[in-house]
Write an enzyme that holds these catalytic residues in place. Structure first.
Site, PDB file in Angstrom:
ATOM      1  CB  SER A   1      -0.885  -0.015   1.249  1.00 48.91           C
ATOM      2  OG  SER A   1      -1.548   1.223   1.395  1.00 48.91           O
TER       3      SER A   1
ATOM      4  CE  LYS B   1      -0.542   7.796   0.692  1.00 55.02           C
ATOM      5  NZ  LYS B   1       0.337   6.920   1.487  1.00 55.02           N
ATOM      6  CB  THR B   2      -3.681   3.902   4.084  1.00 53.95           C
ATOM      7  OG1 THR B   2      -2.916   2.700   4.161  1.00 53.95           O
ATOM      8  CG2 THR B   2      -4.631   3.987   5.269  1.00 53.95           C
TER       9      THR B   2
ATOM     10  N   GLY C   1       2.732  10.699   5.939  1.00 54.25           N
ATOM     11  CA  GLY C   1       1.625  11.113   6.805  1.00 54.25           C
ATOM     12  C   GLY C   1       0.245  10.853   6.230  1.00 54.25           C
TER      13      GLY C   1
ATOM     14  CB  CYS D   1      -2.904   4.919  13.113  1.00 50.54           C
ATOM     15  SG  CYS D   1      -4.521   4.190  13.202  1.00 50.54           S
TER      16      CYS D   1
ATOM     17  CG  ASN E   1       2.993  -0.256   7.701  1.00 53.63           C
ATOM     18  OD1 ASN E   1       3.711   0.519   7.070  1.00 53.63           O
ATOM     19  ND2 ASN E   1       1.685  -0.095   7.797  1.00 53.63           N
TER      20      ASN E   1
ATOM     21  N   GLY F   1      12.555  -0.825   2.563  1.00 57.02           N
ATOM     22  CA  GLY F   1      13.574  -1.201   1.588  1.00 57.02           C
ATOM     23  C   GLY F   1      14.445  -2.343   2.086  1.00 57.02           C
TER      24      GLY F   1
HETATM   25  C1  LIG Z   1       6.457   6.066   0.475  1.00 53.42           C
HETATM   26  C2  LIG Z   1       5.723   4.984   1.207  1.00 53.42           C
HETATM   27  C3  LIG Z   1       4.360   5.114   1.467  1.00 53.42           C
HETATM   28  C4  LIG Z   1       3.667   4.117   2.162  1.00 53.42           C
HETATM   29  N1  LIG Z   1       2.323   4.261   2.387  1.00 53.42           N
HETATM   30  C5  LIG Z   1       1.658   3.281   3.029  1.00 53.42           C
HETATM   31  C6  LIG Z   1       0.249   3.379   3.229  1.00 53.42           C
HETATM   32  O1  LIG Z   1      -0.414   4.338   2.791  1.00 53.42           O
HETATM   33  N2  LIG Z   1      -0.370   2.370   3.906  1.00 53.42           N
HETATM   34  C7  LIG Z   1       0.313   1.262   4.374  1.00 53.42           C
HETATM   35  O2  LIG Z   1      -0.308   0.376   4.979  1.00 53.42           O
HETATM   36  N3  LIG Z   1       1.640   1.134   4.163  1.00 53.42           N
HETATM   37  C8  LIG Z   1       2.318   2.110   3.516  1.00 53.42           C
HETATM   38  N4  LIG Z   1       3.660   1.970   3.289  1.00 53.42           N
HETATM   39  C9  LIG Z   1       4.351   0.735   3.734  1.00 53.42           C
HETATM   40  C10 LIG Z   1       4.526  -0.279   2.589  1.00 53.42           C
HETATM   41  O3  LIG Z   1       3.291  -0.695   2.059  1.00 53.42           O
HETATM   42  C11 LIG Z   1       5.324  -1.513   3.070  1.00 53.42           C
HETATM   43  O4  LIG Z   1       4.588  -2.148   4.097  1.00 53.42           O
HETATM   44  C12 LIG Z   1       6.700  -1.161   3.610  1.00 53.42           C
HETATM   45  O5  LIG Z   1       7.278  -0.101   2.872  1.00 53.42           O
HETATM   46  C13 LIG Z   1       7.653  -2.358   3.620  1.00 53.42           C
HETATM   47  O6  LIG Z   1       7.881  -2.854   2.321  1.00 53.42           O
HETATM   48  P1  LIG Z   1       9.139  -2.388   1.404  1.00 53.42           P
HETATM   49  O7  LIG Z   1      10.352  -2.479   2.284  1.00 53.42           O
HETATM   50  O8  LIG Z   1       9.164  -3.323   0.255  1.00 53.42           O
HETATM   51  O9  LIG Z   1       8.876  -0.976   0.992  1.00 53.42           O
HETATM   52  C14 LIG Z   1       4.358   2.962   2.604  1.00 53.42           C
HETATM   53  C15 LIG Z   1       5.735   2.827   2.328  1.00 53.42           C
HETATM   54  C16 LIG Z   1       6.408   3.808   1.650  1.00 53.42           C
HETATM   55  C17 LIG Z   1       7.884   3.629   1.364  1.00 53.42           C
END
Ligand SMILES: Cc1cc2nc3c(=O)[nH]c(=O)nc-3n(C[C@H](O)[C@H](O)[C@H](O)COP(=O)(O)O)c2cc1C
Length: 300
Positions: free
Chosen positions: A19, A47-48, A74, A132, A193, A218
């Site tokens: 997301s 996106k959430t 945020g 949250c 997350n 990452g």
């Molecule tokens: C820029 C950005 C925005 C994110 N927005 C959300 C979000 O809106 N809702 C959510 O549940 N996770 C959000 N995440 C978390 C990702 O969905 C994911 O759980 C997390 O980044 C770990 O995976 P990754 O290491 O492959 O990025 C966000 C991550 C990033 C980097």
């Protein structure tokens, strides 16, 4: 890629997006219908969204770390009404099942969101972002098994659609939170997350990010995510969607070997918008040679 069933929903393969890490509407504007013909994911996670519109955090919102980044976005979003009016019709045209991510600052807010979003036929599943604070208790909902259970119990009657609980790694015992979510009626869990992190402005020593702290993602978090996925998968019988630093088919295969039924790609999408397809192809190749578990036969 081998098709699979996730919570009763047929997917052409096991690769989702995390997301908030792939803006399908912006990608459609940039790449046109080629995006729909070769959509990078087997299901799309929005996106959430929150009940009310949010501006998000003040800038700066990103900081690059070794092998990762910290974001302090945020959760800017149009709110429920804006999402239903302008985003949902476009997301419904994507060629894969749609999972809508929702977050509320109380159980009642979450219930309103789940009820309203769940009514839409275009929505296949809902993901609950519980990273949250609950304004009523001050507790991070997803960090506490009892809070998570109360939230899922409250929401269960609001929709017949599958509920995926997205777990935060910033919990003392993610396995206990996952077990509480399952006992309360969750259909799947997804994790991880982002991990809480901070960066300082090298000139001033003050926090760099407008939101002071942010979420680390990452490859830097992959080993932590893999351990948490393995721990959670050993604790629950419901499907686990694994993510955290996945950047290759090999990484994805590791998460599946650790017990994930599906995987999600997050930060890697910012480097390579076609990462989902590439990782799915690499994973398919590996499944043939490495003897990873065939996800099509997994009990999901
Ligand atoms: C820029 C950005 C925005 C994110 N927005 C959300 C979000 O809106 N809702 C959510 O549940 N996770 C959000 N995440 C978390 C990702 O969905 C994911 O759980 C997390 O980044 C770990 O995976 P990754 O290491 O492959 O990025 C966000 C991550 C990033 C980097």
């Amino acid at each position: 890629m081998t098709p699979l069933e996730l919570c009763g929903i047929s997917l052409r393969g096991p690769v989702l997006n995390g997301s908030g890490t792939f803006d399908a509407r912006a990608a459609h504007r940039a790449f046109g219908d080629a995006l729909l013909e070769r959509f990078p994911f087997d299901a799309f996670v929005s996106k959430t969204i929150t009940l009310e519109p949010r501006q998000g955090n003040p800038p700066p919102r990103l900081w690059e770390t070794p092998a990762g980044m910290i974001n302090s976005i945020g959760l800017p979003n149009k709110g429920l009404e804006g999402f239903l009016a302008s985003d949902l019709p476009e997301l419904a045209r994507l060629p894969v099942p749609l999972i809508v991510s929702v977050m509320g600052f109380s159980r009642e807010e979450l219930a309103q969101l789940v009820c309203a979003v769940g009514e839409h036929d275009e929505v296949s599943m809902l993901e609950l972002n519980v990273s949250c604070p609950n304004v009523e208790t001050g507790l991070i909902m997803g960090a506490d098994p009892a809070e998570t259970a109360l939230a899922v119990e409250r929401l269960r009657s609001e929709t017949a659609k599958p509920l995926v609980v997205k777990l935060t790694p910033n919990a003392t015992d993610p396995g206990a939170v996952a077990a509480a979510a399952e006992a309360a009626g969750a259909d799947a869990v997804s994790l991880v997350n982002t991990l809480k992190g901070m960066a300082l402005n090298p000139q001033t020593g003050e926090p760099w990010l407008g939101g002071r702290t942010g979420g680390v993602s990452g490859p830097a978090i992959r080993a932590i995510a893999l351990e948490q996925v393995a721990t959670v998968a050993a604790r629950v019988g419901i499907p686990v969607i694994g993510m955290g630093g996945i950047a290759s088919g090999r990484d994805a295969a590791d998460f599946i070997a650790a017990g994930a039924s599906a995987v999600a790609i997050g930060t890697e999408n910012f480097r390579d918008p076609a990462a989902g397809r590439r990782i799915a192809a690499e994973l398919a190749e590996l499944s043939l040679t490495r003897g990873t578990r065939d996800t099509s036969s997994m009990p999901v």
